[in-house]
Design a protein around this motif. Structure first.
Motif, PDB file in Angstrom:
ATOM      1  N   GLY A   1      -5.411   0.827  -7.477  1.00 47.15           N
ATOM      2  CA  GLY A   1      -7.064   1.497  -7.637  1.00 47.15           C
ATOM      3  C   GLY A   1      -7.039   1.776  -9.407  1.00 47.15           C
ATOM      4  N   ASP A   2      -7.935   2.493  -9.875  1.00 47.80           N
ATOM      5  CA  ASP A   2      -8.306   2.817 -11.251  1.00 47.80           C
ATOM      6  C   ASP A   2      -7.846   4.148 -11.812  1.00 47.80           C
ATOM      7  N   ARG A   3      -6.453   4.072 -12.344  1.00 43.95           N
ATOM      8  CA  ARG A   3      -5.787   5.444 -12.660  1.00 43.95           C
ATOM      9  C   ARG A   3      -5.468   5.238 -14.240  1.00 43.95           C
ATOM     10  N   PRO A   4      -6.384   5.568 -15.029  1.00 44.21           N
ATOM     11  CA  PRO A   4      -6.220   5.606 -16.469  1.00 44.21           C
ATOM     12  C   PRO A   4      -5.220   6.361 -16.806  1.00 44.21           C
ATOM     13  N   GLY A   5      -4.435   5.827 -17.678  1.00 45.51           N
ATOM     14  CA  GLY A   5      -3.258   6.423 -18.293  1.00 45.51           C
ATOM     15  C   GLY A   5      -1.988   6.137 -17.398  1.00 45.51           C
ATOM     16  N   HIS A   6      -2.174   5.343 -16.201  1.00 44.15           N
ATOM     17  CA  HIS A   6      -1.045   4.796 -15.572  1.00 44.15           C
ATOM     18  C   HIS A   6      -1.163   3.356 -15.603  1.00 44.15           C
ATOM     19  N   ALA A   7      -0.080   2.936 -15.727  1.00 47.81           N
ATOM     20  CA  ALA A   7      -0.014   1.362 -15.722  1.00 47.81           C
ATOM     21  C   ALA A   7       0.670   0.636 -14.652  1.00 47.81           C
ATOM     22  N   LEU A   8       0.098  -0.690 -14.348  1.00 44.10           N
ATOM     23  CA  LEU A   8       0.719  -1.297 -13.012  1.00 44.10           C
ATOM     24  C   LEU A   8       1.265  -2.559 -13.575  1.00 44.10           C
TER      25      LEU A   8
ATOM     26  N   GLU B   1       0.952  -1.313  -0.046  1.00 40.75           N
ATOM     27  CA  GLU B   1      -0.251  -0.073  -0.010  1.00 40.75           C
ATOM     28  C   GLU B   1       0.634   1.142  -0.017  1.00 40.75           C
ATOM     29  N   ARG B   2       1.801   1.255   0.758  1.00 36.51           N
ATOM     30  CA  ARG B   2       2.679   2.511   0.846  1.00 36.51           C
ATOM     31  C   ARG B   2       3.728   2.620  -0.288  1.00 36.51           C
ATOM     32  N   SER B   3       4.049   1.433  -0.861  1.00 39.09           N
ATOM     33  CA  SER B   3       4.754   1.729  -2.431  1.00 39.09           C
ATOM     34  C   SER B   3       3.827   2.163  -3.263  1.00 39.09           C
ATOM     35  N   MET B   4       2.594   1.678  -3.487  1.00 42.76           N
ATOM     36  CA  MET B   4       1.742   2.410  -4.321  1.00 42.76           C
ATOM     37  C   MET B   4       1.648   3.870  -4.084  1.00 42.76           C
ATOM     38  N   GLU B   5       1.400   4.197  -2.656  1.00 41.37           N
ATOM     39  CA  GLU B   5       1.291   5.803  -2.507  1.00 41.37           C
ATOM     40  C   GLU B   5       2.482   6.372  -2.825  1.00 41.37           C
ATOM     41  N   ILE B   6       3.651   5.908  -2.478  1.00 35.00           N
ATOM     42  CA  ILE B   6       4.975   6.564  -3.174  1.00 35.00           C
ATOM     43  C   ILE B   6       4.783   6.704  -4.590  1.00 35.00           C
ATOM     44  N   GLN B   7       4.624   5.704  -5.116  1.00 34.12           N
ATOM     45  CA  GLN B   7       4.705   5.834  -6.698  1.00 34.12           C
ATOM     46  C   GLN B   7       3.602   6.744  -7.513  1.00 34.12           C
ATOM     47  N   ARG B   8       2.713   6.910  -6.699  1.00 33.79           N
ATOM     48  CA  ARG B   8       1.479   7.764  -7.172  1.00 33.79           C
ATOM     49  C   ARG B   8       2.126   9.225  -6.883  1.00 33.79           C
ATOM     50  N   LEU B   9       2.651   9.514  -5.793  1.00 32.68           N
ATOM     51  CA  LEU B   9       3.046  10.970  -5.204  1.00 32.68           C
ATOM     52  C   LEU B   9       4.259  11.217  -6.307  1.00 32.68           C
ATOM     53  N   LEU B  10       4.918  10.306  -6.696  1.00 38.04           N
ATOM     54  CA  LEU B  10       6.118  10.521  -7.629  1.00 38.04           C
ATOM     55  C   LEU B  10       5.451  10.886  -9.164  1.00 38.04           C
TER      56      LEU B  10
ATOM     57  N   LEU C   1       4.546 -15.021  -0.993  1.00 35.35           N
ATOM     58  CA  LEU C   1       4.406 -13.916  -0.463  1.00 35.35           C
ATOM     59  C   LEU C   1       4.473 -12.767  -1.685  1.00 35.35           C
ATOM     60  N   SER C   2       5.181 -12.874  -2.519  1.00 41.45           N
ATOM     61  CA  SER C   2       5.213 -11.742  -3.509  1.00 41.45           C
ATOM     62  C   SER C   2       3.781 -11.859  -4.412  1.00 41.45           C
ATOM     63  N   MET C   3       3.085 -12.870  -4.617  1.00 48.55           N
ATOM     64  CA  MET C   3       1.734 -13.048  -5.061  1.00 48.55           C
ATOM     65  C   MET C   3       0.635 -12.277  -4.284  1.00 48.55           C
ATOM     66  N   ARG C   4       0.922 -12.487  -3.043  1.00 46.11           N
ATOM     67  CA  ARG C   4      -0.247 -11.820  -2.171  1.00 46.11           C
ATOM     68  C   ARG C   4       0.244 -10.507  -2.136  1.00 46.11           C
ATOM     69  N   TRP C   5       1.273  -9.948  -2.019  1.00 41.91           N
ATOM     70  CA  TRP C   5       1.642  -8.650  -2.203  1.00 41.91           C
ATOM     71  C   TRP C   5       1.133  -7.975  -3.569  1.00 41.91           C
ATOM     72  N   ALA C   6       1.253  -8.701  -4.345  1.00 45.20           N
ATOM     73  CA  ALA C   6       0.823  -8.149  -6.098  1.00 45.20           C
ATOM     74  C   ALA C   6      -0.462  -8.026  -5.852  1.00 45.20           C
ATOM     75  N   GLU C   7      -1.487  -8.801  -5.054  1.00 46.87           N
ATOM     76  CA  GLU C   7      -3.007  -8.857  -5.083  1.00 46.87           C
ATOM     77  C   GLU C   7      -3.200  -7.442  -4.426  1.00 46.87           C
ATOM     78  N   ARG C   8      -2.652  -7.146  -3.118  1.00 46.30           N
ATOM     79  CA  ARG C   8      -2.665  -5.903  -2.337  1.00 46.30           C
ATOM     80  C   ARG C   8      -2.210  -4.724  -3.118  1.00 46.30           C
ATOM     81  N   SER C   9      -0.996  -4.877  -3.840  1.00 42.89           N
ATOM     82  CA  SER C   9      -0.670  -3.825  -4.842  1.00 42.89           C
ATOM     83  C   SER C   9      -1.802  -3.401  -5.980  1.00 42.89           C
ATOM     84  N   ARG C  10      -2.460  -4.250  -6.678  1.00 38.46           N
ATOM     85  CA  ARG C  10      -3.258  -4.074  -7.367  1.00 38.46           C
ATOM     86  C   ARG C  10      -4.720  -3.382  -6.887  1.00 38.46           C
TER      87      ARG C  10
END
Ligand SMILES: CNc1nc2cc3c(=O)[nH]c(N)nc3c(CCO)c2[nH]1
Ligand SMILES: [Zn+2]
Length: 373
Positions: free
Chosen positions: A178-185, A129-138, A165-174
C-alpha cells in the motif's frame, strides 16, 4: 516537510557510489553494512554497542519473529524498534529465504509457502500479503518483497520459473504494501547467474516501481568468482538513482568487490556468527583465536584497531576466554568483527568521495596479503 525516504548520491568513483539514505529514523551512510539482528538482537551485543561500531541500520527477520514471539505480540508491545531498543532504521527480510533454509515440511504453491516451524513444529503460511502484514506489524523501515531464492546450481528452466514466480509475488507485495509514507519497499532481482533472466527480472521490477532494489539469489554457494561475474552486469540493470542492496554478503573481500561493482548496501551474519566461534577478521586476514599459538601472546588482536577488544585485551586473554567458553569471548570478538566491518565501509565511503577508491582497494588487498596474523 522533510523528505520521508530518499537516496542522495554524494559521489561516484568508477561504478562505486557513496551517499546517504534519509529515513524518518535517521540516515544511512552508503555503502552500508547491516549487522544481522535475527531474533530482535544482534547476538552477544547490546544495541548501544552495535551503534558504537558505526552501524546505521540493522536487519531483522520476518521468519524468526513470526514464529517467536510473533509479529502481533511485538506490535502490541510497541513495535520492533521499541522492543529491541534500537531506534534507528531497521530493514526486515521477507521470510522466503529463511523458510527454504530453516523450516521443515515446506509446500510451495503460487499462493505462497506453508511450512513447519523449526522451533516447535507448528504449521505456518507465508504469502506476499502475510509477509507485508508481518513487516508492517514489526514497524520496519525498509520492507523486502516476498520472494523465492533458488539454491544454486540449478538449471535454466528452474531459475526462470522461480524468478517469474518471484516477480508475480513482487507485484502482490507492492499491492499489499500500500501507500506508507516514510516506509520503503524494496524489490528483489532474481535470475541466478543468467544475464537474460536478470534483465527480465530487472525490467519486471522497474515496471512495478520500488524505493530500492536488491540483488537476490546470490551468496548461495556459487562462489566469489561466479558471484562477481554476475555482479559485473546485474546491478547496472537496476535504477541508478535508487539504493542497490546485495543480500547475504559477505566476507570482507566480497564486500569490497561488490561495492566496486555498484552495490550500496549489504548484510551478512559472518562477522557476528564467526565472532562467536573465535574467528576474527583483521586487516591482515583471519585470526582463529582458539589456536594454541595465541595463548602467551600479549599483543592485541589488531594493533591498529580501536575497538574494546583490541584496546583492552591481549590475544592471550581472548584465547583464554574462548577456551574457557566464557560469555565475554563472543561479546568481544563480535564487537571487534562488527567494528572492523564498519571500518571497511567507512574507508570505502571516504575513498569513493575522494576519488581514490582504486588505491584504497589496492592497499586493502596488499595489507591482507602480508603481516603475521
Ligand atoms: C547468505 N546468503 C544469502 N543469499 C541470500 C539471498 C536472498 C534472496 O534472494 N532473497 C531474500 N529475501 N533474502 C536473501 C538472503 C537473506 C538476507 O540476509 C540471502 N542470504
Ligand atoms: Zn578490534
Amino acid at each position: 516537510m522533510a523528505t520521508l525516504f530518499n537516496f542522495e548520491m554524494k559521489a561516484t568513483d568508477g561504478k562505486a557510489r557513496t551517499g546517504v539514505i534519509q529515513t524518518p529514523r535517521g540516515e544511512i551512510r552508503t555503502p552500508a553494512f547491516m549487522p544481522v539482528g535475527t531474533a530482535a538482537t544482534v547476538k552477544a551485543m547490546m544495541p548501544e554497542s552495535v551503534r558504537a561500531t558505526g552501524a546505521d541500520i540493522l536487519l531483522g527477520n520476518t521468519y524468526h519473529l513470526m514464529l517467536r514471539p510473533t509479529a502481533e505480540r511485538i506490535d502490541r508491545l510497541g513495535g520492533l524498534h521499541k522492543f529491541m531498543n534500537w531506534e534507528r532504521p531497521i530493514l526486515t527480510d521477507s521470510g522466503g529465504f529463511q523458510v527454504m533454509s530453516l523450516a521443515g515440511l515446506r509446500k510451495l504453491t503460487e499462493k505462497g509457502v506453508t511450512f513447519k516451524s523449526h522451533i516447535d513444529g507448528s504449521r505456518h503460511e507465508l504469502t506476499p500479503e502475510r509477509s507485508m502484514e508481518i513487516q508492517r506489524l514489526l514497524g520496519s523501515d525498509i520492507v523486502m518483497c516476498f520472494d523465492e531464492c533458488p539454491a544454486l546450481p540449478a538449471d535454466r528452466d528452474r531459475i526462470a520459473e522461480s524468478m517469474r514466480l518471484s516477480m508475480r509475488w513482487a507485484e502482490r507485495s507492492r499491492e499489499a504494501f500500500g501507500d506508507r509514507p516514510g516506509h520503503a519497499l524494496f524489490g528483489i532481482q532474481q535470475g541466478g547467474l543468467e544475464r537474460d533472466f536478470r534483465e527480465e527480472s530487472a525490467e519486471a521490477l522497474k515496471a512495478i516501481g520500488f524505493d530500492g532494489y536488491a540483488v537476490g539469489g546470490l551468496a548461495v554457494g556459487e562462489g566469489q568468482e561466479a558471484m562477481f561475474g554476475c555482479l559485473d552486469f546485474a546491478p547496472d540493470m537496476l535504477p541508478e538513482d535508487k539504493p542497490r542492496y546485495l543480500m547475504g554478503v559477505g566476507k570482507p573481500d566480497d564486500i569490497v568487490g561488490a561495492v566496486a561493482r555498484g552495490i550500496d548496501m549489504m548484510d551478512c551474519v559472518l562477522p557476528s556468527r564467526s565472532g562467536r566461534t573465535g574467528q576474527a577478521f583483521t586487516r591482515y586476514g583471519v585470526v582463529n583465536i582458539k589456536n594454541a599459538r595465541h595463548q602467551d601472546d600479549p599483543r592485541p588482536l589488531d594493533e591498529q584497531c580501536s575497538c574494546p577488544a583490541c584496546s583492552n585485551y591481549s590475544r592471550a586473554y581472548l584465547h583464554h576466554v574462548f577456551r574457557s567458553n566464557e560469555m565475554i569471548s563472543g561479546m568481544l570478538l563480535t564487537w571487534h568483527n562488527l567494528h572492523y566491518f564498519q571500518e571497511i565501509m567507512g574507508g570505502m565511503r571516504e575513498a569513493i568521495a575522494a576519488g581514490t577508491f582504486e588505491a584504497w582497494q589496492k592497499d586493502f588487498h596488499d595489507t591482507r596479503a602480508q603481516g603475521d596474523i
